[in-house]
Design a protein around this motif. Structure first.
Motif, PDB file in Angstrom:
ATOM      1  N   PHE A   1      23.054  40.815  46.748  1.00 37.84           N
ATOM      2  CA  PHE A   1      24.215  39.439  46.288  1.00 37.84           C
ATOM      3  C   PHE A   1      25.447  39.748  47.147  1.00 37.84           C
ATOM      4  CE2 PHE A   1      24.280  43.008  42.744  1.00 37.84           C
ATOM      5  CZ  PHE A   1      26.090  43.126  42.745  1.00 37.84           C
ATOM      6  N   GLU A   2      26.278  39.167  47.571  1.00 41.35           N
ATOM      7  CA  GLU A   2      27.687  38.831  48.340  1.00 41.35           C
ATOM      8  C   GLU A   2      28.516  38.997  46.872  1.00 41.35           C
ATOM      9  OE1 GLU A   2      27.762  35.480  50.966  1.00 41.35           O
ATOM     10  OE2 GLU A   2      26.492  36.844  52.179  1.00 41.35           O
ATOM     11  N   VAL A   3      29.581  39.359  47.914  1.00 44.82           N
ATOM     12  CA  VAL A   3      30.937  39.992  47.045  1.00 44.82           C
ATOM     13  C   VAL A   3      32.297  39.725  47.508  1.00 44.82           C
ATOM     14  CG1 VAL A   3      29.946  41.451  45.599  1.00 44.82           C
ATOM     15  CG2 VAL A   3      30.990  42.480  47.500  1.00 44.82           C
ATOM     16  N   GLU A   4      33.344  39.395  47.192  1.00 44.28           N
ATOM     17  CA  GLU A   4      34.228  39.506  47.369  1.00 44.28           C
ATOM     18  C   GLU A   4      35.192  40.147  48.576  1.00 44.28           C
ATOM     19  OE1 GLU A   4      37.628  36.331  44.873  1.00 44.28           O
ATOM     20  OE2 GLU A   4      37.427  38.716  44.911  1.00 44.28           O
ATOM     21  N   ASN A   5      35.336  41.272  48.041  1.00 41.15           N
ATOM     22  CA  ASN A   5      35.542  41.938  48.754  1.00 41.15           C
ATOM     23  C   ASN A   5      35.062  43.924  49.207  1.00 41.15           C
ATOM     24  OD1 ASN A   5      37.709  44.263  49.966  1.00 41.15           O
ATOM     25  ND2 ASN A   5      38.825  44.016  48.155  1.00 41.15           N
ATOM     26  N   PRO A   6      33.760  44.189  49.523  1.00 44.38           N
ATOM     27  CA  PRO A   6      32.996  44.182  49.759  1.00 44.38           C
ATOM     28  C   PRO A   6      33.719  46.010  50.268  1.00 44.38           C
ATOM     29  CG  PRO A   6      32.982  43.271  51.593  1.00 44.38           C
ATOM     30  CD  PRO A   6      33.681  42.607  50.207  1.00 44.38           C
ATOM     31  N   SER A   7      35.187  45.953  50.955  1.00 41.56           N
ATOM     32  CA  SER A   7      35.296  47.177  51.396  1.00 41.56           C
ATOM     33  C   SER A   7      35.815  48.470  50.267  1.00 41.56           C
ATOM     34  CB  SER A   7      36.861  46.993  52.480  1.00 41.56           C
ATOM     35  OG  SER A   7      37.955  46.625  51.155  1.00 41.56           O
ATOM     36  N   LEU A   8      35.228  47.677  48.832  1.00 44.45           N
ATOM     37  CA  LEU A   8      36.286  48.759  47.955  1.00 44.45           C
ATOM     38  C   LEU A   8      34.995  49.813  47.978  1.00 44.45           C
ATOM     39  CD1 LEU A   8      37.676  46.330  45.222  1.00 44.45           C
ATOM     40  CD2 LEU A   8      39.044  47.955  46.418  1.00 44.45           C
ATOM     41  N   TYR A   9      34.055  49.811  48.574  1.00 46.46           N
ATOM     42  CA  TYR A   9      32.300  50.508  47.779  1.00 46.46           C
ATOM     43  C   TYR A   9      32.156  50.577  49.266  1.00 46.46           C
ATOM     44  CZ  TYR A   9      33.617  46.452  44.101  1.00 46.46           C
ATOM     45  OH  TYR A   9      34.289  46.337  43.473  1.00 46.46           O
ATOM     46  N   LYS A  10      31.378  51.852  48.736  1.00 47.45           N
ATOM     47  CA  LYS A  10      30.580  52.777  49.438  1.00 47.45           C
ATOM     48  C   LYS A  10      29.486  52.700  49.022  1.00 47.45           C
ATOM     49  CE  LYS A  10      31.273  56.868  48.917  1.00 47.45           C
ATOM     50  NZ  LYS A  10      32.462  56.939  47.184  1.00 47.45           N
ATOM     51  N   LYS A  11      28.375  53.296  50.397  1.00 51.80           N
ATOM     52  CA  LYS A  11      26.738  53.673  49.516  1.00 51.80           C
ATOM     53  C   LYS A  11      26.758  54.447  48.606  1.00 51.80           C
ATOM     54  CE  LYS A  11      22.906  55.304  51.838  1.00 51.80           C
ATOM     55  NZ  LYS A  11      21.235  55.079  52.724  1.00 51.80           N
ATOM     56  N   GLY A  12      25.946  54.696  47.855  1.00 54.97           N
ATOM     57  CA  GLY A  12      25.689  55.410  46.668  1.00 54.97           C
ATOM     58  C   GLY A  12      26.876  54.839  45.514  1.00 54.97           C
ATOM     59  N   ASP A  13      27.764  54.646  45.619  1.00 57.69           N
ATOM     60  CA  ASP A  13      28.779  54.204  44.883  1.00 57.69           C
ATOM     61  C   ASP A  13      27.996  53.502  43.641  1.00 57.69           C
ATOM     62  OD1 ASP A  13      31.084  54.946  45.844  1.00 57.69           O
ATOM     63  OD2 ASP A  13      31.856  53.406  46.449  1.00 57.69           O
ATOM     64  N   HIS A  14      28.136  54.551  42.343  1.00 63.99           N
ATOM     65  CA  HIS A  14      27.414  53.432  40.676  1.00 63.99           C
ATOM     66  C   HIS A  14      29.137  52.317  40.552  1.00 63.99           C
ATOM     67  CE1 HIS A  14      25.205  57.251  40.376  1.00 63.99           C
ATOM     68  NE2 HIS A  14      26.184  57.882  40.975  1.00 63.99           N
ATOM     69  N   ILE A  15      27.775  51.534  40.283  1.00 62.66           N
ATOM     70  CA  ILE A  15      28.622  50.079  39.571  1.00 62.66           C
ATOM     71  C   ILE A  15      28.026  49.332  38.514  1.00 62.66           C
ATOM     72  CG2 ILE A  15      29.247  49.811  42.394  1.00 62.66           C
ATOM     73  CD1 ILE A  15      27.135  47.410  42.275  1.00 62.66           C
ATOM     74  N   VAL A  16      28.850  49.168  37.952  1.00 57.54           N
ATOM     75  CA  VAL A  16      28.277  47.543  36.526  1.00 57.54           C
ATOM     76  C   VAL A  16      28.221  46.812  37.177  1.00 57.54           C
ATOM     77  CG1 VAL A  16      29.010  46.726  34.170  1.00 57.54           C
ATOM     78  CG2 VAL A  16      28.964  49.400  34.880  1.00 57.54           C
ATOM     79  N   ILE A  17      27.936  45.626  36.897  1.00 60.30           N
ATOM     80  CA  ILE A  17      27.743  44.556  37.134  1.00 60.30           C
ATOM     81  C   ILE A  17      28.135  43.974  35.572  1.00 60.30           C
ATOM     82  CG2 ILE A  17      26.650  42.513  37.841  1.00 60.30           C
ATOM     83  CD1 ILE A  17      24.242  44.442  39.180  1.00 60.30           C
ATOM     84  N   LYS A  18      29.151  42.953  35.448  1.00 59.73           N
ATOM     85  CA  LYS A  18      29.159  42.472  34.480  1.00 59.73           C
ATOM     86  C   LYS A  18      29.029  40.674  34.385  1.00 59.73           C
ATOM     87  CE  LYS A  18      32.293  41.761  30.663  1.00 59.73           C
ATOM     88  NZ  LYS A  18      33.847  42.679  29.703  1.00 59.73           N
ATOM     89  N   HIS A  19      28.413  39.749  33.857  1.00 62.27           N
ATOM     90  CA  HIS A  19      28.217  38.613  33.334  1.00 62.27           C
ATOM     91  C   HIS A  19      28.513  38.269  32.382  1.00 62.27           C
ATOM     92  CE1 HIS A  19      26.422  34.991  32.178  1.00 62.27           C
ATOM     93  NE2 HIS A  19      26.382  34.602  33.129  1.00 62.27           N
TER      94      HIS A  19
END
Length: 492
Positions: A144-162
């Motif tokens: 998916f595409e995000v508004e600000n990808p510069s906040l993240y890097k490969k390997g980051d653990h994220i939560v997707i919230k709907h």
């Protein structure tokens, strides 16, 4: 729009590596009297050892014998395995934990992990949120595409919230839609996924495992943030044990332990070759648990009232994701294999498991859990009548039962399952689908509450191909055959 997602990411490290065989570094035998502190001190001793390059400290071996335990044992260190010498009854050859007493009430005998049921939507790094800009992310997608990808890097653990918005409720709350039964409210029941980032290209993020629900921006504006994983423990194993919970002989009160094993605030862990008896709720329960394998394990003869909230033998509770139950067996359950954590549960695969003498269904239980797979689930022996009106398996509308269960699950599949002539109920939720393919029994869209019929194909016909959906998806994804029992790694 709807499609069957890939379930093969369930299990220890997404089932992409074998469950390791960790060397023994500490050994104990049973002592006279209460062994709670005896076992706990041994676990603590291993827990103080350094982590090796693979993220493990070592295995505590409990030699064969009978260990009386009056309290709770905690595996509260990453990289620790607790192993017995067998899960049979004979104490000369097997390791038997005899759980005695009822202090404190409703206790669990063995807890692995950080022991807190953290909410994923409360456990985030401030300043790391970015909205998903893709108009529609289809179930099964990894990108998916995000508004600000510069906040993240490969390997980051994220939560997707709907978030649960009023628009989303309006199209999905069919069947729980009047003042008496309306228990789903705006702001409650978010859909959340624990993932890590595999790749970033421009604004596009690729994650390690699929989403199990559509993310439709017109209904709810989803976003991602970094998961801080505070207190989350990893690389923990429980093997070759028998936990026998002693009761006071009355089936009408809760006078003994609630659960045998709880995996709580934990990731990349396993339970293997264990037997649990006489719990009143669960043999194995997972909570805030991710990428867990429960292998060749039995949850038998729960002891207590046959009523709501009891006898959930294998229980994927709050925030359980990518859980694999493989070659397991349950008996005398109300819900032998159950998703009971509402919209926070997803990606649970029950593969080549069995159950006997169930009172009611293995099922998605309440409030929009997603992506459950029952693959070759076999009811070996049924009761002449069941509490659920002969319903043994189901993904369906539970209406105003209990606290307003409503739609129990979505985007879930029954594949080559056998209910031994009893009912399998499959209904279609709004904006989603459930499936029963190649199943045996009375397969229909009938349930306790009205709902459109789900996708049903090939009922009571032999030789479904592929025989196992999980294994076929695994083969297609990895190029390897799945057999966790034969790929047990002894390399370190």
């Amino acid at each position: 729009m709807n499609r069957i997602p890939d379930f093969s990411y369930a299990g220890y490290k997404n089932s992409e590596v074998p469950i390791p065989n960790i060397p023994v570094v500490y050994t104990i035998k049973p002592i006279e009297g209460d062994n709670t502190n005896h076992i706990q001190k041994a676990i603590d001793s291993v827990g103080k050892m350094p982590l090796n390059e693979h993220g493990f400290r070592g295995t505590l071996l409990l030699k064969a014998g009978s260990y009386s335990v009056s309290g709770t044992i905690y595996i509260k260190y990453s990289g620790v395995v607790v192993r017995g010498e067998g899960d049979g009854e004979n104490i000369s050859k097997n390791t038997v934990i005899n759980a005695i007493g009822n202090t404190p009430e409703n206790r669990t005998i063995l807890i692995a992990g950080g022991n807190k049921n953290y909410r994923l939507d409360d456990d985030w790094e401030w300043g790391s949120r970015s909205f998903i800009t893709s108009d529609f992310v289809q179930v099964g997608s990894h990108e998916f595409e995000v508004e600000n990808p510069s906040l993240y890097k490969k390997g980051d653990h994220i939560v997707i919230k709907h978030p649960c918005t009023q628009k989303w409720l309006e199209v999905n709350e069919w069947g729980v839609n009047n003042d008496k039964t309306k228990f789903w409210h705006e702001g409650e029941l978010p859909i959340v996924y624990n993932r890590y980032i595999k790749k970033i290209e421009g604004n596009k993020i690729t994650i390690d495992a699929p989403v199990f629900n559509h993310l439709d921006k017109s209904l709810s504006r989803s976003f991602i943030y970094k998961y801080n994983r505070k207190g989350l423990l990893t690389n923990i194993g429980i093997e070759n044990l028998r936990i026998d919970i002693h009761t006071l002989g009355r089936n009408d009160i809760k006078n003994h332990a609630e659960n045998a094993i709880a995996l709580r605030q934990i990731e990349d862990a396993w339970v293997k070759n264990c037997t649990m008896l006489h719990f009143w709720k669960s043999g194995v329960v997972t909570e805030t648990a991710f990428r867990i394998s429960v292998i060749d394990t039995k949850a038998l003869q729960p002891y207590g009232v046959v009523t709501g909230g009891q006898r959930y033998n294998f229980n994927a509770s709050n925030y359980s994701q990518q859980i694999l139950f493989y070659h397991c067996h349950a008996s005398n359950s109300r819900h032998a294999y159950v998703s009971n954590g509402r919209s926070t549960v997803s990606g649970v695969a029950v593969v080549e498991c069995t159950s006997t003498k169930s009172y009611t269904a293995s099922e998605g239980h309440q409030k929009w859990s997603q992506g459950l797979l029952f693959d070759n689930l076999n009811e070996i022996e049924t009761r002449s009548e069941s509490e659920g009106g002969n319903r043994i398996m189901g993904f369906y509308n539970r209406g105003n039962w209990a606290n307003g269960h409503g739609w129990s699950t979505v985007h879930s599949v029954l594949w080559n399952c056998n209910a031994r002539g009893k009912a399998i109920s499959v209904q279609k939720p709004p904006t989603g689908q459930n499936y029963a393919i190649g199943c045996f029994g009375v397969v229909s869209g009938k349930g306790p509450f009205k709902g459109p019929i789900g996708y049903i194909e090939g009922s009571n016909k032999k030789e479904l191909y592929p025989k196992s959906l999980f294994k076929a998806q695994y083969r297609e994804r990895t190029g390897k055959e799945f057999d966790v029992l034969k790929t047990y790694d002894t390399s370190f």
